[in-house]
Design an enzyme around this catalytic site. Structure first.
Site, PDB file in Angstrom:
ATOM      1  N   CYS A 171       0.810  -1.217   0.000  1.00 28.38           N
ATOM      2  CA  CYS A 171       0.000   0.000   0.000  1.00 28.38           C
ATOM      3  C   CYS A 171       0.842   1.264   0.000  1.00 28.38           C
ATOM      4  O   CYS A 171       0.288   2.366  -0.063  1.00 28.38           O
ATOM      5  CB  CYS A 171      -0.948   0.007   1.195  1.00 28.38           C
ATOM      6  SG  CYS A 171      -1.851  -1.542   1.360  1.00 28.38           S
ATOM      7  N   LYS A 217      -9.992   6.005   5.270  1.00 29.81           N
ATOM      8  CA  LYS A 217     -11.300   5.589   5.777  1.00 29.81           C
ATOM      9  C   LYS A 217     -12.429   6.076   4.897  1.00 29.81           C
ATOM     10  O   LYS A 217     -13.286   5.296   4.504  1.00 29.81           O
ATOM     11  CB  LYS A 217     -11.488   6.139   7.197  1.00 29.81           C
ATOM     12  CG  LYS A 217     -12.828   5.804   7.821  1.00 29.81           C
ATOM     13  CD  LYS A 217     -12.854   4.381   8.288  1.00 29.81           C
ATOM     14  CE  LYS A 217     -14.259   3.932   8.594  1.00 29.81           C
ATOM     15  NZ  LYS A 217     -15.088   3.779   7.399  1.00 29.81           N
ATOM     16  N   HIS A 258      -9.411   3.602  -0.194  1.00 30.12           N
ATOM     17  CA  HIS A 258      -8.038   3.109  -0.291  1.00 30.12           C
ATOM     18  C   HIS A 258      -7.785   2.271  -1.539  1.00 30.12           C
ATOM     19  O   HIS A 258      -7.751   1.036  -1.467  1.00 30.12           O
ATOM     20  CB  HIS A 258      -7.698   2.328   0.975  1.00 30.12           C
ATOM     21  CG  HIS A 258      -6.286   1.808   1.012  1.00 30.12           C
ATOM     22  ND1 HIS A 258      -5.211   2.497   0.508  1.00 30.12           N
ATOM     23  CD2 HIS A 258      -5.781   0.638   1.506  1.00 30.12           C
ATOM     24  CE1 HIS A 258      -4.110   1.793   0.687  1.00 30.12           C
ATOM     25  NE2 HIS A 258      -4.422   0.659   1.284  1.00 30.12           N
TER      26      HIS A 258
END
Lengths: 469, 395
Positions: B84, B333, B337
């Site tokens: 990520c 959030k 993502h």
């Protein structure tokens, strides 16, 4: 004289109390979705080999009617899980509920002939019964392990008899999902009495004994309800007959005779004679005499302690675990088949849960790395077994997303008492029982199968009684 | 002599697609949209860009992921990946290219197309090829932080859950003001606390959105930035740190910290000349893949002392009007993502804030901003900390 050096058992914690749509009362043990005949055999073997005394078998016999593979021998998998050397005699015995005792007789022959010194015999079963069948509610899943040898035996084998018979009593074809049976009146009336009588008469006669000279009759019949009448016909009193349901275990197929023997040995006194008889495509009989050494031996946990751990489950859960009731899976990718070369390289790590200790700084670590996690030394390691280690939960969670036949999945970071750490699934544990500091041990379980190749690995489970290794 | 990256590189253009369940877009579309916006923002044509990097985990392999849809002609194009943290990695490569004088202009694109898979949650597996390992879901791997943190600092389960929910509440409040975010409505605490459990104690409202999106950034050497715009944003620090990943085998790791984040932060602060992050930073974009991650990061990034972040969360210290606004754009959030895009999306919010273009989310006197981008799981991860500033040569 040859006999039994050690014994142990594995009993699944899952307990079924009602079966069928009508919720008929039942009392039986059910192997969990991460258990099979092989995992239970490993559990029983470690219970036997790592109790009060340590044993190193050179022979492994594995007996079951429900082997993990139709072709791929299970005894070598068991030997790998026990970290036994290459030169170990392995034999799979199957296809009958008599397989357990037949495996004992074959092992006894090897010990007597001197080709084996400590012969491990594991008998396990998870017999598949049709939902709603009489046998479903009375059958149980479990495993027993014995080490046969000479010398400091806890029970001498005074004599054996083995008779063969071609019985159409209980059978299962290659494509049959369930055991098929003839109506249950036939074998107990027509087939068992003559052959069981003959076997019992021969084994007692050769030892110069009568039924009255036996402390316990351990009689396994595929139809357990015929047990008492046949025992009476053979001349045994009610108080001599070991409970065929083994206090809630259930009738355990090829494992039953061994489990019953373990149950008897756990409460046996020196000098007692035990007559073990198992029927199934013939009859095997073994006459044993308990020695004073029985007081010196204890399995790691034992049958009675294992039986005391209980997790009641609903009938639907049992059906789902047995793939008899499909449930919509979560939207998660399926696991790819395991890589055979990768599994081969990691076999001692994955199957025997073997880690390492750094020779330079002494740090215990699992899995064994090339470079020490503490001092960075390269390739300076000694093997360090973790299979009998205990530890405590350092942190944990319960995973609701992971693919599982028994969601949600408890996971824990386990710090081992002897050093080292591993992150493991926790089995035989309700999610609410997880807490930081929970004492756990490890247990050999089945994760999944890809293209029929089974991935076995270790999980943590809460410690219940027994002595630390 | 090592000079570091401080004040040597500037962002001269950026673009960001709307993030969401973009069933209308493939990865190619997202890449074209983000890159086009960034070039328009920089006022340049594609031929002016000398080198490209694309950060993505699963939405394409090789630089062709970028060059083919953009029809790039005869340029170096490379895909990079650090889970990520791939977006920041692409940015880092572009910065080094211009700082080294090898390129005059370089572009980094972060992209991820997750919603074509049809799966619930991320399709990322930690299981080794032999199959023998725990088949973690991503929420489960981060959920391990929670009991350890709560136990160490004396929070009972109920208080701990409230602290986590307060973080989700803040980020949704911020996302509600962001037209590009995946989720654009405030959510009240009761709804968050009651959300279905994914991995105890994390509910679905403690988890980042599973989202499609892309963002792109164009960088130039600091001394050339004025050619492209009057208000470039300067790179003050780029620190990436990967640990030994031994936390799953070493009892020394206590699951109350993300060690690579602490290390990358120390290095970034040293490079940027920051001695008191909590007061010197004006905003921070951090990797809130889960609420508990943001909680722990507040301490690893030195925004709160060890053991005190939970109190700061409840006090509103990290709200938009707090001492140090964290995730003013909604964070992972509520912005969502898309794995490879998030690192670049974080830069985008800082780029807006530092140039007073953040509209209703605008933080007053925003001069110094931090991005923390994380790839992996708490015991085995890479952290990338970037510091951006409005002015060269001064904090």
């Amino acid at each position: 004289m040859a006999g039994i050096l050690a014994f142990g058992a594995h009993v699944p914690v899952n307990r079924l109390e009602h079966v069928g749509i009508e919720r008929t009362a039942a009392t039986r043990r059910v192997a969990g979705p991460d258990e099979d005949s092989l995992t239970m055999a490993v559990g029983a073997a470690l219970d036997c080999l790592r109790g009060s005394h340590r044993f190193q078998p050179d022979y492994v016999g594995f007996a079951t009617t429900t082997p993990p593979y139709a072709e791929k021998q299970a005894a070598p998998i068991l030997a790998t899980a026990l970290a036994l050397p290459d030169e170990t005699r392995t034999v799979d015995v199957g296809h009958s509920v008599r397989a357990g005792t037949t495996a004992m007789l074959t092992a006894l022959d090897a010990v007597t002939a001197g080709s084996a010194h400590q012969a491990l015999v594991c008998a396990a079963d998870t017999r598949p019964w049709a939902p709603g069948s009489i046998e479903e509610s009375a059958s149980g899943d479990g495993a027993a392990a014995l080490v046969l040898g000479k010398g400091d035996v806890v029970a001498e084998i005074l004599g054996t008899v083995s008779l063969a018979a071609d019985w159409n009593n209980q059978w299962r074809g290659p494509a049959d999902p369930f055991v098929r049976t003839w109506e249950e009146r036939f074998a107990p009336i027509e087939q068992y009495p003559p052959l069981v009588s003959a076997a019992v008469a021969k084994v007692l006669e050769r030892a110069g004994l009568t039924p009255a000279g036996c402390h316990k009759l351990i009689l396994y019949l595929p139809q357990p309800r015929a047990n008492r009448r046949l025992a009476a016909q053979l001349g045994f009193r009610t108080d001599q007959i070991l409970d065929h349901q083994l206090a809630g275990m259930g009738s355990a197929g090829a494992a039953h005779a061994g489990l019953a023997l373990v149950a008897a040995l756990e409460s046996a006194q020196p000098g007692e004679r035990l007559l073990l008889v198992a029927a199934g495509d013939g009859v095997d009989a073994l006459l044993l005499q308990v020695t004073p050494r029985i007081r010196d031996f204890a399995p790691r946990q034992g049958f009675a302690t294992a039986l005391a751990q209980q997790r009641p489950i609903a009938y639907e859960r049992y059906l789902h675990w047995r793939d008899l009731m499909a449930i919509a899976p979560p939207r998660r990718p399926t696991r790819p088949r395991p890589s055979a070369p990768a599994a081969w390289r990691k076999r001692l790590v994955n199957m025997a849960f073997c880690g390492a200790r750094c020779r330079i700084c002494g740090t215990a670590q699992f899995p064994p790395p090339r470079i020490c996690i503490r001092c960075r030394a390269r390739d300076e390691f000694e093997p360090l077994p973790f299979a009998c280690q205990r530890g405590r939960v350092q942190t944990y969670t319960t995973d609701y997303l992971a693919l599982s036949p028994d969601p949600p999945t408890p996971l824990a970071v386990v710090d081992f008492d002897g050093g080292g750490r591993a992150i493991l699934e926790v089995t035989d544990c309700a999610p609410g029982d997880l807490r930081i500091g929970l004492p756990v041990e490890v247990t050999f379980r089945r994760l999944f199968a890809g293209e029929s190749l089974i991935v076995y690995y270790w999980k943590a489970r809460p410690v219940h009684g027994g002595t630390p290794a | 002599m090592i000079r570091g990256i401080r004040d040597r590189v500037a962002i001269v253009g950026m673009g960001c697609t709307p993030f969401g369940e973009r069933f209308d877009c493939g990865a190619d579309d997202l890449v074209v949209d983000a890159a086009t916006m960034a070039m328009a923002d920089a006022g340049i044509s594609p031929d002016q860009i000398d080198a490209y990097w694309v950060g993505t985990l699963k939405s394409g392999t090789s630089g062709l992921t970028l060059s083919r849809p953009l029809q790039i002609r005869d340029r170096p194009v490379t895909r990079v990946e650090n889970f990520c943290a791939s977006g920041t990695e692409a940015f880092r490569a572009a910065c080094y290219a211009v700082a080294a004088g090898v390129s005059d202009l370089a572009m980094a694109v972060g992209v991820e197309k997750l919603k074509d898979s049809g799966y619930s949650g991320l399709d990322v597996s930690l299981v080794p090829p032999d199959g023998a390992g725990v088949d973690f879901s991503v929420p489960a791997s981060f959920a391990l932080l929670a009991p350890a943190y709560f136990q160490k600092y004396g929070l009972n389960a109920e208080l701990g859950k409230r602290v986590l929910a307060r973080i989700a509440w803040k980020n949704h409040q911020n996302g509600a003001l962001n037209p590009l975010a995946h989720y654009r409505r405030g959510v009240d605490m009761d709804e968050i606390l009651a959300s279905p459990v994914m991995a105890e104690p994390l509910g679905i409202m403690d988890c980042a959105g599973v989202t499609d999106g892309a963002a792109a950034v164009v960088v130039a050497r600091a001394e050339d930035a004025g050619q492209y715009r009057p208000d470039p944003v300067y790179v003050k620090a780029l620190a990436v740190s990967a640990g030994a990943s031994s936390g799953d085998a070493d009892p020394f790791y206590d699951f109350t910290t993300i060690t690579s984040a602490a290390d990358a932060a120390r290095k970034a602060y040293a490079e940027a000349g920051i001695t008191d992050p909590r007061t010197q930073l004006d905003l921070a974009e951090v990797h809130d893949c889960f609420t508990v991650t943001e909680l722990v990061l507040m301490e690893d990034l030195q925004f709160s002392p060890r053991g005190a972040a939970w109190r700061d969360v409840l006090d509103g210290s990290f709200d938009r009007n707090g001492v140090l606004p964290v995730n003013p754009d909604g964070g992972l959030k509520s912005f969502g993502h898309p794995i490879g895009a998030s690192g670049v999306r974080m830069l985008f919010e800082c780029y807006l804030q530092l140039r007073e273009k953040a509209g209703p989310r605008q933080i007053r006197d925003a001069r110094l901003a931090l991005c923390h981008n994380l790839g992996g799981v708490p015991w085995s991860c890479i952290s990338a900390v970037t510091v951006l500033g409005r002015h060269p040569e001064a904090l």
